[in-house]
Design a protein around this motif. Structure first.
Motif, PDB file in Angstrom:
ATOM      1  N   LEU A  76       0.835  -1.200   0.000  1.00 52.04           N
ATOM      2  CA  LEU A  76       0.000   0.000   0.000  1.00 52.04           C
ATOM      3  C   LEU A  76       0.871   1.252   0.000  1.00 52.04           C
ATOM      4  CD1 LEU A  76      -2.653  -1.007   2.704  1.00 52.04           C
ATOM      5  CD2 LEU A  76      -3.002  -0.925   0.216  1.00 52.04           C
ATOM      6  N   PRO A  77       0.343   2.387  -0.485  1.00 58.97           N
ATOM      7  CA  PRO A  77       1.096   3.646  -0.415  1.00 58.97           C
ATOM      8  C   PRO A  77       1.459   3.988   1.034  1.00 58.97           C
ATOM      9  CG  PRO A  77      -0.838   3.870  -1.835  1.00 58.97           C
ATOM     10  CD  PRO A  77      -0.972   2.545  -1.149  1.00 58.97           C
ATOM     11  N   ASP A  78       2.581   4.669   1.209  1.00 57.52           N
ATOM     12  CA  ASP A  78       3.054   4.997   2.554  1.00 57.52           C
ATOM     13  C   ASP A  78       2.011   5.760   3.352  1.00 57.52           C
ATOM     14  OD1 ASP A  78       5.410   3.739   1.998  1.00 57.52           O
ATOM     15  OD2 ASP A  78       6.534   5.585   1.557  1.00 57.52           O
ATOM     16  N   GLY A  79       1.313   6.677   2.705  1.00 62.35           N
ATOM     17  CA  GLY A  79       0.310   7.457   3.419  1.00 62.35           C
ATOM     18  C   GLY A  79      -0.828   6.604   3.930  1.00 62.35           C
ATOM     19  N   CYS A  80      -1.151   5.565   3.188  1.00 62.12           N
ATOM     20  CA  CYS A  80      -2.214   4.658   3.613  1.00 62.12           C
ATOM     21  C   CYS A  80      -1.747   3.818   4.799  1.00 62.12           C
ATOM     22  CB  CYS A  80      -2.629   3.772   2.448  1.00 62.12           C
ATOM     23  SG  CYS A  80      -4.022   2.689   2.824  1.00 62.12           S
ATOM     24  N   PRO A 124      -6.545  -3.370   9.066  1.00 60.52           N
ATOM     25  CA  PRO A 124      -6.629  -2.641   7.794  1.00 60.52           C
ATOM     26  C   PRO A 124      -8.011  -2.767   7.176  1.00 60.52           C
ATOM     27  CG  PRO A 124      -4.576  -3.847   7.927  1.00 60.52           C
ATOM     28  CD  PRO A 124      -5.380  -4.256   9.123  1.00 60.52           C
ATOM     29  N   ALA A 125      -8.466  -1.684   6.569  1.00 64.34           N
ATOM     30  CA  ALA A 125      -9.815  -1.644   6.003  1.00 64.34           C
ATOM     31  C   ALA A 125      -9.974  -2.681   4.893  1.00 64.34           C
ATOM     32  CB  ALA A 125     -10.115  -0.248   5.466  1.00 64.34           C
ATOM     33  N   GLN A 126     -11.203  -3.172   4.736  1.00 65.47           N
ATOM     34  CA  GLN A 126     -11.473  -4.227   3.756  1.00 65.47           C
ATOM     35  C   GLN A 126     -11.169  -3.768   2.338  1.00 65.47           C
ATOM     36  OE1 GLN A 126     -15.355  -5.949   4.116  1.00 65.47           O
ATOM     37  NE2 GLN A 126     -14.993  -7.507   2.550  1.00 65.47           N
ATOM     38  N   GLU A 127     -11.408  -2.495   2.057  1.00 62.01           N
ATOM     39  CA  GLU A 127     -11.147  -2.020   0.697  1.00 62.01           C
ATOM     40  C   GLU A 127      -9.649  -1.908   0.407  1.00 62.01           C
ATOM     41  OE1 GLU A 127     -12.308   1.602   3.269  1.00 62.01           O
ATOM     42  OE2 GLU A 127     -12.956  -0.496   2.964  1.00 62.01           O
ATOM     43  N   GLU A 128      -8.805  -1.950   1.435  1.00 66.49           N
ATOM     44  CA  GLU A 128      -7.352  -1.862   1.250  1.00 66.49           C
ATOM     45  C   GLU A 128      -6.701  -3.252   1.218  1.00 66.49           C
ATOM     46  OE1 GLU A 128      -7.117   2.476   3.499  1.00 66.49           O
ATOM     47  OE2 GLU A 128      -6.668   0.624   4.595  1.00 66.49           O
ATOM     48  N   VAL A 129      -7.014  -4.077   2.182  1.00 63.75           N
ATOM     49  CA  VAL A 129      -6.552  -5.477   2.196  1.00 63.75           C
ATOM     50  C   VAL A 129      -7.786  -6.323   2.497  1.00 63.75           C
ATOM     51  CG1 VAL A 129      -4.896  -7.140   3.115  1.00 63.75           C
ATOM     52  CG2 VAL A 129      -4.321  -4.700   3.110  1.00 63.75           C
ATOM     53  N   PRO A 130      -8.477  -6.796   1.463  1.00 59.90           N
ATOM     54  CA  PRO A 130      -9.830  -7.338   1.623  1.00 59.90           C
ATOM     55  C   PRO A 130      -9.991  -8.430   2.673  1.00 59.90           C
ATOM     56  CG  PRO A 130      -9.330  -7.022  -0.693  1.00 59.90           C
ATOM     57  CD  PRO A 130      -8.061  -6.744   0.050  1.00 59.90           C
ATOM     58  N   GLU A 131      -9.029  -9.341   2.806  1.00 65.79           N
ATOM     59  CA  GLU A 131      -9.238 -10.490   3.678  1.00 65.79           C
ATOM     60  C   GLU A 131      -8.323 -10.501   4.903  1.00 65.79           C
ATOM     61  OE1 GLU A 131     -10.975 -14.005   0.996  1.00 65.79           O
ATOM     62  OE2 GLU A 131      -8.860 -13.575   0.563  1.00 65.79           O
ATOM     63  N   PHE A 132      -7.737  -9.361   5.226  1.00 68.76           N
ATOM     64  CA  PHE A 132      -6.806  -9.293   6.350  1.00 68.76           C
ATOM     65  C   PHE A 132      -7.479  -9.770   7.639  1.00 68.76           C
ATOM     66  CE2 PHE A 132      -4.214  -7.605   9.685  1.00 68.76           C
ATOM     67  CZ  PHE A 132      -2.948  -7.450   9.175  1.00 68.76           C
ATOM     68  N   THR A 133      -8.609  -9.176   7.983  1.00 66.24           N
ATOM     69  CA  THR A 133      -9.303  -9.549   9.222  1.00 66.24           C
ATOM     70  C   THR A 133      -9.807 -10.981   9.164  1.00 66.24           C
ATOM     71  OG1 THR A 133      -9.971  -7.246   9.532  1.00 66.24           O
ATOM     72  CG2 THR A 133     -11.168  -8.918  10.790  1.00 66.24           C
ATOM     73  N   LYS A 134     -10.344 -11.379   8.019  1.00 68.02           N
ATOM     74  CA  LYS A 134     -10.882 -12.733   7.853  1.00 68.02           C
ATOM     75  C   LYS A 134      -9.829 -13.798   8.127  1.00 68.02           C
ATOM     76  CE  LYS A 134     -12.703 -15.768   4.229  1.00 68.02           C
ATOM     77  NZ  LYS A 134     -13.088 -15.845   2.788  1.00 68.02           N
ATOM     78  N   HIS A 135      -8.575 -13.533   7.748  1.00 65.92           N
ATOM     79  CA  HIS A 135      -7.507 -14.514   7.947  1.00 65.92           C
ATOM     80  C   HIS A 135      -6.799 -14.351   9.290  1.00 65.92           C
ATOM     81  CE1 HIS A 135      -7.240 -14.734   3.276  1.00 65.92           C
ATOM     82  NE2 HIS A 135      -8.081 -15.632   3.740  1.00 65.92           N
ATOM     83  N   ALA A 136      -6.588 -13.114   9.719  1.00 69.27           N
ATOM     84  CA  ALA A 136      -5.779 -12.870  10.918  1.00 69.27           C
ATOM     85  C   ALA A 136      -6.488 -13.297  12.203  1.00 69.27           C
ATOM     86  CB  ALA A 136      -5.389 -11.396  10.998  1.00 69.27           C
ATOM     87  N   VAL A 137      -7.779 -13.030  12.299  1.00 74.72           N
ATOM     88  CA  VAL A 137      -8.493 -13.309  13.552  1.00 74.72           C
ATOM     89  C   VAL A 137      -8.530 -14.803  13.872  1.00 74.72           C
ATOM     90  CG1 VAL A 137     -10.738 -13.194  14.701  1.00 74.72           C
ATOM     91  CG2 VAL A 137      -9.819 -11.168  13.541  1.00 74.72           C
ATOM     92  N   PRO A 138      -8.903 -15.700  12.936  1.00 71.04           N
ATOM     93  CA  PRO A 138      -8.886 -17.128  13.274  1.00 71.04           C
ATOM     94  C   PRO A 138      -7.495 -17.640  13.642  1.00 71.04           C
ATOM     95  CG  PRO A 138     -10.194 -16.747  11.306  1.00 71.04           C
ATOM     96  CD  PRO A 138      -9.481 -15.468  11.600  1.00 71.04           C
ATOM     97  N   LEU A 139      -6.457 -17.136  12.950  1.00 71.82           N
ATOM     98  CA  LEU A 139      -5.100 -17.570  13.289  1.00 71.82           C
ATOM     99  C   LEU A 139      -4.718 -17.104  14.690  1.00 71.82           C
ATOM    100  CD1 LEU A 139      -2.462 -18.931  12.483  1.00 71.82           C
ATOM    101  CD2 LEU A 139      -1.721 -16.739  11.488  1.00 71.82           C
ATOM    102  N   ALA A 140      -5.072 -15.875  15.033  1.00 72.01           N
ATOM    103  CA  ALA A 140      -4.785 -15.373  16.380  1.00 72.01           C
ATOM    104  C   ALA A 140      -5.507 -16.200  17.439  1.00 72.01           C
ATOM    105  CB  ALA A 140      -5.188 -13.901  16.488  1.00 72.01           C
TER     106      ALA A 140
END
Length: 345
Positions: A76-80, A124-140
């Motif tokens: 992602l861009p640095d500002g994001c 990270p917002a879904q529009e930026e990294v669509p599946e970040f939360t979907k993957h990170a939460v179960p692994l955590a």
């Protein structure tokens, strides 16, 4: 001709491998298996400083998914990315290269994302990294449950009730903020080509991936890809040795709080991540996931009746001033905040 196997501790069978098959769940473990694994783990951490866990139930596909999500985040861009920078109050968020430093003589190359809250709003917002939360939460959640199993196994080996360790680590990844346990996603980018070779400029920066240190908490679970670079100093040794890679395995190593609590019977493992040799390896990135298991900030850890195994005396105990006061462990939050001040720019 077959490729020559990398010289490493795993290749030489020098790291204990602990099989977690048939152990049950953290809520309903098989006590006989738990006791056996606890003794194996205690002996491994006492004599070597680390162990390898297999048949732990965490699918490799889950790890590969979060590796890909972290790559997408880093692109992602640095500002994001800046809107997700680490919050010093809860340690959650993105840490760009140079913000966390263990080796002041070299430039440390790594991106990381600390997860201390499972709230979707903190990801990270879904529009930026669509599946970040979907993957990170179960692994955590999986790593939290595995940590609860390890805590119970260690409790049996140390002679304290399993419930005592579970209660002192009850707040892992809960929204209350009373426990600093963290799942950390790490990406080590390729090393700039000017770092190597006979034509290297005298004023060009020296690079490493992570300087030498010991982790701060109770223990750390580490899953890594096959790119290599992790080196350790085994208990009682000043020699750096490559760990190597065992597909699907998770490493477990003791942290500073566990070392202080056990009067160094289970010493904290000193480790680092170096830049690999060879142009091909240096041009590739490296990924891993670390889960730092910590006690609750205000936890009172139970007194230990443990003794070192008769044939494996512990190294001489040299307590850090920030860890002990008259041989009593300080508040876990005080210790952690001091160590953060020492490593974060």
């Amino acid at each position: 001709m077959a490729a020559q196997q990398e010289e490493s501790l795993l290749a030489r069978c020098e790291i204990p491998i602990i099989d977690l098959a048939h152990i049950g769940t953290d809520v309903c473990p098989m006590k006989s298996v738990l006791r056996r694994i606890g003794q194996q783990l205690f002996t491994a951490l006492n004599t070597k400083g680390l162990a390898v866990l297999v048949n732990h139930g965490i699918a490799d596909e889950k790890l590969k998914a979060v590796y890909a999500d972290l790559d997408n985040f880093c692109a992602l861009p640095d500002g994001c990315k800046a809107q997700y920078l680490r919050n010093p109050e809860n340690n959650h968020g993105y840490v760009l290269p140079g913000m966390e430093q263990f080796d002041t003589t070299k430039k440390e190359l790594r991106h990381l994302f600390n997860i201390t809250s499972l709230s979707a709003a903190s990801m990270p917002a879904q529009e930026e990294v669509p599946e970040f939360t979907k993957h990170a939460v179960p692994l955590a959640q999986d790593l939290t449950n595995l940590s609860r199993v390890i805590l119970q196994a260690l409790a049996y080996a140390m002679g304290v009730p399993p419930s005592a360790l579970l209660e002192s680590h009850a707040g892992m990844l809960q929204a209350s903020g009373a426990n600093p346990s963290t799942m950390r996603l790490l990406y080590y980018p390729p090393v700039p080509p000017e770092d190597a070779g006979p034509r290297r400029a005298p004023d060009a920066p020296h690079y490493t991936r992570c300087g030498a240190h010991a982790d701060y908490g109770t223990f750390t679970l580490l899953a890594q890809d096959s790119e290599g670079g992790l080196e350790v100093k085994l208990n009682g040794s000043d020699k750096w040795q490559k760990v190597g890679h065992l597909p699907g395995a998770i490493l477990v190593q003791a942290g500073e709080l566990l070392a202080s609590w056990t009067t160094n019977v289970l010493p904290a493992l000193v480790h680092r991540v170096v830049v690999p040799s060879g142009a091909y390896a240096r041009a590739r990135g490296r990924h891993c996931v670390a889960f730092f298991c910590h006690p609750d900030n205000e936890a009172v850890l139970p007194p230990l009746p443990l003794r070192a195994p008769p044939d494996a005396p512990p190294p001489a105990f040299t307590p850090h001033t920030h860890l002990t006061l008259h041989h009593r462990i300080l508040n876990a939050a005080h210790h952690l905040q001091k160590r953060f001040r020492e490593t974060y720019a």
